[in-house]
Design an enzyme around this catalytic site. Structure first.
Site, PDB file in Angstrom:
ATOM      1  N   ASP A 168       0.905  -1.136   0.000  1.00 38.65           N
ATOM      2  CA  ASP A 168       0.000   0.000   0.000  1.00 38.65           C
ATOM      3  C   ASP A 168       0.951   1.194   0.000  1.00 38.65           C
ATOM      4  O   ASP A 168       1.555   1.512   1.033  1.00 38.65           O
ATOM      5  CB  ASP A 168      -0.886   0.004   1.249  1.00 38.65           C
ATOM      6  CG  ASP A 168      -1.902   1.139   1.200  1.00 38.65           C
ATOM      7  OD1 ASP A 168      -1.499   2.262   0.848  1.00 38.65           O
ATOM      8  OD2 ASP A 168      -3.082   0.911   1.488  1.00 38.65           O
ATOM      9  N   HIS A 169       1.112   1.825  -1.139  1.00 43.88           N
ATOM     10  CA  HIS A 169       2.229   2.773  -1.231  1.00 43.88           C
ATOM     11  C   HIS A 169       2.040   3.993  -0.331  1.00 43.88           C
ATOM     12  O   HIS A 169       2.992   4.689  -0.026  1.00 43.88           O
ATOM     13  CB  HIS A 169       2.512   3.163  -2.684  1.00 43.88           C
ATOM     14  CG  HIS A 169       1.548   4.148  -3.277  1.00 43.88           C
ATOM     15  ND1 HIS A 169       0.294   3.805  -3.684  1.00 43.88           N
ATOM     16  CD2 HIS A 169       1.660   5.465  -3.529  1.00 43.88           C
ATOM     17  CE1 HIS A 169      -0.320   4.878  -4.155  1.00 43.88           C
ATOM     18  NE2 HIS A 169       0.487   5.907  -4.071  1.00 43.88           N
ATOM     19  N   HIS A 231      -5.791   2.867   1.028  1.00 45.31           N
ATOM     20  CA  HIS A 231      -4.934   3.970   1.490  1.00 45.31           C
ATOM     21  C   HIS A 231      -5.557   4.743   2.660  1.00 45.31           C
ATOM     22  O   HIS A 231      -4.905   5.012   3.657  1.00 45.31           O
ATOM     23  CB  HIS A 231      -4.688   4.968   0.354  1.00 45.31           C
ATOM     24  CG  HIS A 231      -4.146   4.345  -0.889  1.00 45.31           C
ATOM     25  ND1 HIS A 231      -3.253   3.311  -0.870  1.00 45.31           N
ATOM     26  CD2 HIS A 231      -4.350   4.624  -2.214  1.00 45.31           C
ATOM     27  CE1 HIS A 231      -2.937   2.969  -2.118  1.00 45.31           C
ATOM     28  NE2 HIS A 231      -3.592   3.750  -2.951  1.00 45.31           N
TER      29      HIS A 231
HETATM   30  C1  BG6 Z   1      -3.408   4.601  -6.520  1.00 40.91           C
HETATM   31  C2  BG6 Z   1      -4.738   4.676  -7.157  1.00 40.91           C
HETATM   32  O1  BG6 Z   1      -3.338   3.517  -5.628  1.00 40.91           O
HETATM   33  O2  BG6 Z   1      -3.129   5.800  -5.825  1.00 40.91           O
HETATM   34  C3  BG6 Z   1      -4.829   5.881  -8.087  1.00 40.91           C
HETATM   35  O3  BG6 Z   1      -5.013   3.496  -7.891  1.00 40.91           O
HETATM   36  C4  BG6 Z   1      -4.445   7.136  -7.339  1.00 40.91           C
HETATM   37  O4  BG6 Z   1      -6.128   6.013  -8.656  1.00 40.91           O
HETATM   38  C5  BG6 Z   1      -3.113   6.941  -6.645  1.00 40.91           C
HETATM   39  O5  BG6 Z   1      -4.359   8.202  -8.274  1.00 40.91           O
HETATM   40  C6  BG6 Z   1      -2.757   8.126  -5.789  1.00 40.91           C
HETATM   41  O6  BG6 Z   1      -1.445   7.971  -5.362  1.00 40.91           O
HETATM   42  P1  BG6 Z   1      -0.527   9.217  -5.073  1.00 40.91           P
HETATM   43  O7  BG6 Z   1       0.736   8.634  -4.562  1.00 40.91           O
HETATM   44  O8  BG6 Z   1      -0.388   9.979  -6.360  1.00 40.91           O
HETATM   45  O9  BG6 Z   1      -1.249   9.996  -4.055  1.00 40.91           O
END
Ligand code: BG6
Length: 462
Positions: A168-169, A231
């Site tokens: 989960d980044h 997230h």
């Molecule tokens: C991803 C989603 O996990 O996270 C995307 O699938 C979203 O739809 C993205 O845009 C947002 O990540 P970040 O790091 O740009 O906030």
């Protein structure tokens, strides 16, 4: 020698995130700097051809400066292996390749659609030592909760569950990691961190971009599945959890899980107080999106956690695409002593600016007793040094996986609990005929999202 193998090595994620992360990690001398990087894809590249492709992405997206010398070191570790990973017979060839390269330890990164997870796990049975290796999975973990559960069983039948890392980044983002430090190392916050002193917590993830080229995936997912259940629920559970005995490992997961399990589903007939969905005008005309799609590109939620700490303080969540600004933050809105003064607010700014903002009441200067607000704004990412020294989310998580540090990955039981909650909430919404409201691109989402909070005497903190 150990290898870091990427299935789906010619996809967007590999180019934008994984290659730059591996380049940064290698150049900062982190763990895994000596790993061979094996890219698996169906397209026809030579090692050289792929390295040239990688060069442009690293140049464009790596945090650390690009140099020929550094890239040379990185590229020297990259190999490309062409194979149809959906064909079980193709894995014997892969085993021979590893054998010839002298690879005896593995991390596999599955940057592919979940329908391929099972066939890859089965195929890897032909690769010696694969079973003892680690595997990193990208979301979505399955097309439905039932399918994800089945996939999970299949993966756990091959890999040791302790070696399965679900990315989960958001958990790799600097300010998400900072939440627990801000919360637990400062008595001025720790001692006020409950519903007696906090009126509401607001978690916002606003995006300017639309669905772009990902319409096919997004249309089957929607904001609830794409952003909220993973997230934003991770963030919610870190904000709300009890202090774990230790911040690493299973203790933290256990505390987060308790929060997710304590989320209260609205009573029948009350879904409209808990959920609001929207879709931006023009979404149905996006590439690969159904022309009559009712998929939500915006969601706002009003949730309660049924435990002693939080009873009575709502957690508001909102996220959406094609909004007027890109901004992710957690606002902790404290109760005020009387309605004629403003709320104290602690804002943890996750992106694009990383920092902390604190607002509280003071006397307006001069010969007056009028109350005004001190607005203290600490910008962590404004210093170039901090920016350069802060690893990006994927870089941090890949290094954590190599070190075997599991606390910043999603556990299956967290995923399952969040997913089930979100599905039930959606069901309740459907049963009550909750509409998917239209909103204008560039706006702040459906105006009804403001009205949702206003009904309870609250407002989104800007
Ligand atoms: C991803 C989603 O996990 O996270 C995307 O699938 C979203 O739809 C993205 O845009 C947002 O990540 P970040 O790091 O740009 O906030």
């Amino acid at each position: 020698m150990k290898a870091f193998t990427i299935f789906g090595g010619t996809g967007d994620l590999t180019f934008r995130k994984l290659l730059p992360a591996l380049y940064n990690a290698g150049e900062s001398g982190g763990p895994g700097a000596d790993y061979r990087i094996l890219i698996i894809g169906r397209r026809d590249y030579t090692d050289e051809g792929y390295r040239e492709l990688a060069r442009e992405w690293v140049r464009k997206y790596a945090r650390l400066p690009y140099s020929e010398e550094a890239f040379g070191r990185f590229a020297g570790r990259i190999g490309y292996y062409r194979m149809d990973f959906s064909d079980p017979a193709a894995y014997a060839g892969l085993e021979e390749y590893y054998e010839a390269e002298g690879v005896d330890g593995h991390i596999f990164y599955l940057a592919v659609a979940p329908r391929f997870f099972g066939v890859i796990a089965d195929g890897l049975a032909a690769v010696r030592g694969a079973r003892r290796g680690k595997v990193i999975l990208e979301k979505p973990f399955g097309e439905s909760l039932a399918a994800a559960g089945e996939l999970n069983r299949r993966l756990e039948a091959f890999f040791d569950p302790e070696n399965i890392y679900r990315i989960d980044h958001y958990l790799g983002k600097e300010m998400v990691r900072n939440i627990q430090t801000i919360r637990f190392t400062n008595p001025i916050f720790t001692n006020l961190w409950d519903a007696r002193f906090i009126e509401s917590v607001q978690i916002s993830a606003l995006e300017e971009e639309g669905v772009g080229t990902r319409g096919g995936y997004y249309d089957t997912s929607g904001a609830l599945k794409d952003m909220v259940q993973n997230h934003l629920f991770q963030i919610l559970s870190i904000v709300a959890m009890e202090r774990p005995a230790q911040f690493s490992g299973p203790d933290m997961h256990a505390e987060q899980l308790k929060v997710l399990r304590a989320l209260r589903l609205p009573e029948a007939g009350e879904a409209r107080d808990a959920l609001l969905l929207g879709q931006y005008a023009g979404y149905r005309a996006e590439k690969a999106v159904a022309p009559d799609s009712s998929t939500e590109t915006y969601a706002a939620l009003r949730l309660f956690i049924d435990n002693d700490r939080w009873r009575g303080a709502p957690f508001y969540i909102r996220t959406g695409k094609k909004l007027g600004r890109r901004e992710m933050q957690v606002a902790v809105v404290f109760r005020r002593p009387s309605s004629d003064v403003a709320h104290d607010v602690l804002l943890i700014k996750i992106q694009p600016t990383e920092g902390v903002y604190l607002q509280f009441n003071i006397k307006r200067p001069g010969d007056t007793d009028e109350v005004t607000q001190a607005k203290m704004d600490f910008c962590q990412s404004c210093s170039l040094e901090n920016r350069i020294n802060t690893p990006e989310a994927y870089e941090r998580l890949l290094s954590a996986c190599i070190r075997g540090e599991r606390s910043w990955f999603s556990q299956w039981d967290q995923i399952e609990t969040s997913w089930r909650f979100v599905e039930r909430l959606r069901e309740l919404g459907r049963a009550e005929g909750l509409p998917v409201l239209n909103y204008e691109p560039g706006s702040m989402g459906p105006p009804e999202a403001d009205a949702l909070l206003a009904r309870f005497g609250h407002g989104w903190f800007h």
